[in-house]
Design an enzyme around this catalytic site. Structure first.
Site, PDB file in Angstrom:
ATOM      1  N   SER A   1      13.237 -50.901  -2.185  1.00  0.00           N
ATOM      2  CA  SER A   1      13.109 -49.991  -1.042  1.00  0.00           C
ATOM      3  C   SER A   1      11.884 -49.100  -1.194  1.00  0.00           C
ATOM      4  O   SER A   1      11.123 -48.896  -0.240  1.00  0.00           O
ATOM      5  CB  SER A   1      14.367 -49.128  -0.907  1.00  0.00           C
ATOM      6  OG  SER A   1      14.216 -48.161   0.108  1.00  0.00           O
TER       7      SER A   1
ATOM      8  N   TRP B   1       8.769 -51.183  -0.704  1.00  0.00           N
ATOM      9  CA  TRP B   1       8.615 -51.527   0.710  1.00  0.00           C
ATOM     10  C   TRP B   1       7.972 -50.388   1.490  1.00  0.00           C
ATOM     11  O   TRP B   1       7.147 -50.605   2.374  1.00  0.00           O
ATOM     12  CB  TRP B   1       9.983 -51.850   1.317  1.00  0.00           C
ATOM     13  CG  TRP B   1       9.924 -52.142   2.791  1.00  0.00           C
ATOM     14  CD1 TRP B   1       9.665 -53.329   3.378  1.00  0.00           C
ATOM     15  CD2 TRP B   1      10.128 -51.206   3.865  1.00  0.00           C
ATOM     16  NE1 TRP B   1       9.695 -53.216   4.755  1.00  0.00           N
ATOM     17  CE2 TRP B   1       9.970 -51.918   5.078  1.00  0.00           C
ATOM     18  CE3 TRP B   1      10.428 -49.849   3.922  1.00  0.00           C
ATOM     19  CZ2 TRP B   1      10.111 -51.304   6.322  1.00  0.00           C
ATOM     20  CZ3 TRP B   1      10.560 -49.237   5.168  1.00  0.00           C
ATOM     21  CH2 TRP B   1      10.405 -49.976   6.337  1.00  0.00           C
ATOM     22  N   HIS B   2       8.320 -49.149   1.146  1.00  0.00           N
ATOM     23  CA  HIS B   2       7.815 -48.011   1.902  1.00  0.00           C
ATOM     24  C   HIS B   2       6.328 -47.781   1.702  1.00  0.00           C
ATOM     25  O   HIS B   2       5.673 -47.223   2.589  1.00  0.00           O
ATOM     26  CB  HIS B   2       8.595 -46.746   1.543  1.00  0.00           C
ATOM     27  CG  HIS B   2       9.885 -46.620   2.277  1.00  0.00           C
ATOM     28  ND1 HIS B   2      11.056 -47.201   1.840  1.00  0.00           N
ATOM     29  CD2 HIS B   2      10.201 -45.996   3.443  1.00  0.00           C
ATOM     30  CE1 HIS B   2      12.030 -46.930   2.698  1.00  0.00           C
ATOM     31  NE2 HIS B   2      11.541 -46.209   3.673  1.00  0.00           N
ATOM     32  N   GLY B   3       5.774 -48.168   0.582  1.00  0.00           N
ATOM     33  CA  GLY B   3       4.346 -47.956   0.422  1.00  0.00           C
ATOM     34  C   GLY B   3       3.816 -48.354  -0.933  1.00  0.00           C
ATOM     35  O   GLY B   3       4.559 -48.422  -1.923  1.00  0.00           O
TER      36      GLY B   3
ATOM     37  N   PHE C   1       4.417 -47.905   7.919  1.00  0.00           N
ATOM     38  CA  PHE C   1       4.994 -48.772   6.909  1.00  0.00           C
ATOM     39  C   PHE C   1       5.161 -50.180   7.451  1.00  0.00           C
ATOM     40  O   PHE C   1       5.337 -51.109   6.713  1.00  0.00           O
ATOM     41  CB  PHE C   1       6.349 -48.216   6.448  1.00  0.00           C
ATOM     42  CG  PHE C   1       6.255 -46.814   5.916  1.00  0.00           C
ATOM     43  CD1 PHE C   1       5.287 -46.488   4.987  1.00  0.00           C
ATOM     44  CD2 PHE C   1       7.098 -45.817   6.359  1.00  0.00           C
ATOM     45  CE1 PHE C   1       5.173 -45.199   4.494  1.00  0.00           C
ATOM     46  CE2 PHE C   1       6.999 -44.518   5.870  1.00  0.00           C
ATOM     47  CZ  PHE C   1       6.025 -44.208   4.937  1.00  0.00           C
TER      48      PHE C   1
END
Length: 452
Positions: free
Chosen positions: A304, A307-309, A452
């Site tokens: 997670s 995935w966000h950055g 994102f």
């Protein structure tokens, strides 16, 4: 064109009417119209990046067909997943991986550095990539409102709605969609974008402020990111409803969660579901030893964060949420059984934990995040407030209205937008619309999460 703009308010009724001008039996024509409209709206940002979206779409569609026909479907699936992930890895993570490897080599006296990419990241690439991967996996075991900032809809939810005949016009669904659009617009332009003015002014020069000011800025950022993302997602859901589609609910009053685990049942629900279905469960979920289950939770929230950055701040943020959930599970604190007082305390503790983690999410580097946290506990300087009193008043007003609505829906049966009394219901509509027109910040950036 973004949802929180006058351009959208003026153009959407025309797009809506043109969509319903096609007879209900012309399903392919309607779907083609939505597809072309999706690409045209996407191309308003940077037209060339629509090619990336087209490439991911084509790869997903082609390999989904191959999976059904191949003798070795798992190999075909793996190939399709890798190809669909390539644009995301290349545009979003190339510089991060390059710099990390370069720093690691430098630490042992070696050198090796590839030229960095100066290109912008295609907008919404993480959202449509995950949705494409979900479709591939759904076949094995994009519709415009949700392409920029979610929700991440499962193929099993969207595809039947695209294939099956839709009524010429569904009045109850359209009314529901307009309610969503109205409240989503309020959250975005009256709360998020207004509060964001204060947050940016403090965080951009946080060394000039004392601990209390920085702490208030952190609280305001927690409100900003919730109102921004939930508001934008709600507008996407509303657009879908007015066109006859039911999309995935994405938020359910997350700041009334009694644990970090409960928070993720309420926050970015479509991503939480995606991670559960395609990361947590394949790793073994909870049907394994306790130690392995804890590891599965940690890996899921590590994913997670990634995935966000492409930044260590996001990775730390994800790991913090994973570790908190592991601790809650070890102490059997994932639910609340302490009465109203205990529930209140747990809500406050959970909010403070989530708020603390948001500091890492917001700041550009780990050093900045740690400096802000250090600054929060520095009371040597007097509280310094350089903020327009009108903007502050509008911010507090917007937050209060948001809190009242969430509180009443969480703990009472009061529903202003759904009240049986026509006077109360329409007064609520007029009140919210007036707030948007009088206190809204239009022309601000699109959703935080669209990056994102």
């Amino acid at each position: 064109m973004i949802f929180n703009s006058f351009q959208f308010i003026l153009l959407y009724p025309l797009l809506f009417l043109f969509y319903y001008a096609f007879p209900a039996k012309w399903i392919r024509v309607r779907n083609t119209y939505l597809l072309l409209l999706s690409y045209l709206l996407y191309m308003q940002w940077k037209p060339v990046y629509a090619m990336i979206l087209l490439a991911v779409t084509a790869i997903t569609f082609y390999f989904a067909l191959l999976v059904n026909k191949a003798k070795h479907p798992k190999k075909v699936l793996t190939m399709g997943v890798l190809l669909a992930l390539f644009p995301l890895a290349f545009f979003k993570y190339f510089n991060f991986i390059n710099e990390t490897v370069s720093n690691a080599l430098s630490a042992v006296g070696l050198s090796g550095h590839l030229p960095g990419l100066n290109w912008a990241i295609p907008i919404g690439i993480s959202f449509y990539t995950f949705q494409a991967l979900g479709y591939l996996w759904d076949v094995y075991y994009s519709f415009f409102p949700s392409i920029l900032s979610g929700p991440i809809n499962k193929a099993s939810l969207v595809i039947p709605q695209l294939k099956n005949p839709r009524p010429y016009f569904n009045y109850p669904k359209a009314v529901e969609g307009m309610r969503m659009l109205l409240w989503g617009m309020f959250m975005k332009v009256v709360v998020a974008d207004r509060v964001g003015l204060y947050v940016d002014s403090i965080y951009n020069t946080y060394t000039d402020y004392n601990g209390m000011t920085c702490f208030v800025a952190s609280l305001f950022y927690a409100i900003q990111i919730y109102a921004d993302f939930a508001g934008y997602s709600l507008m996407a859901l509303g657009v879908g409803k007015t066109l006859g589609f039911d999309l995935t609910e994405n938020f359910r009053r997350p700041y009334f969660a009694v644990s970090v685990t409960d928070f993720w049942h309420r926050w970015h629900i479509s991503l939480s579901t995606w991670l559960k279905d395609y990361v947590y469960i394949p790793l073994g979920g909870s049907r394994c030893s306790k130690v392995r289950n804890y590891w599965n939770i940690f890996v899921t929230f590590l994913v997670s964060g990634i995935w966000h950055g492409a930044n260590w701040t996001f990775i730390v943020w994800g790991c913090m949420h994973g570790v908190c959930q592991i601790i809650e599970k070890m102490l059997n604190q994932q639910k609340c059984s302490y009465g109203w007082l205990g529930k209140t305390v747990k809500i406050l503790i959970t909010f403070l934990i989530v708020n603390f983690a948001w500091i890492f999410f917001r700041m550009a580097t780990l050093g900045d995040a740690c400096a802000v946290i250090s600054q929060i506990f520095d009371f040597s300087q007097p509280m310094k407030v350089e903020y327009n009193i009108t903007n502050m008043a509008f911010s507090v007003f917007g937050i209060t209205v948001l809190f009242v609505k969430d509180f009443t829906e969480e703990f009472t049966c009061v529903r202003f937008f759904y009240n049986r009394n026509v006077v109360i219901r329409w007064s609520s509509y007029v009140f919210v619309l007036s707030c948007i027109l009088l206190a809204g910040v239009f022309g601000a950036d699109q959703s935080i999460y669209s990056n994102f």
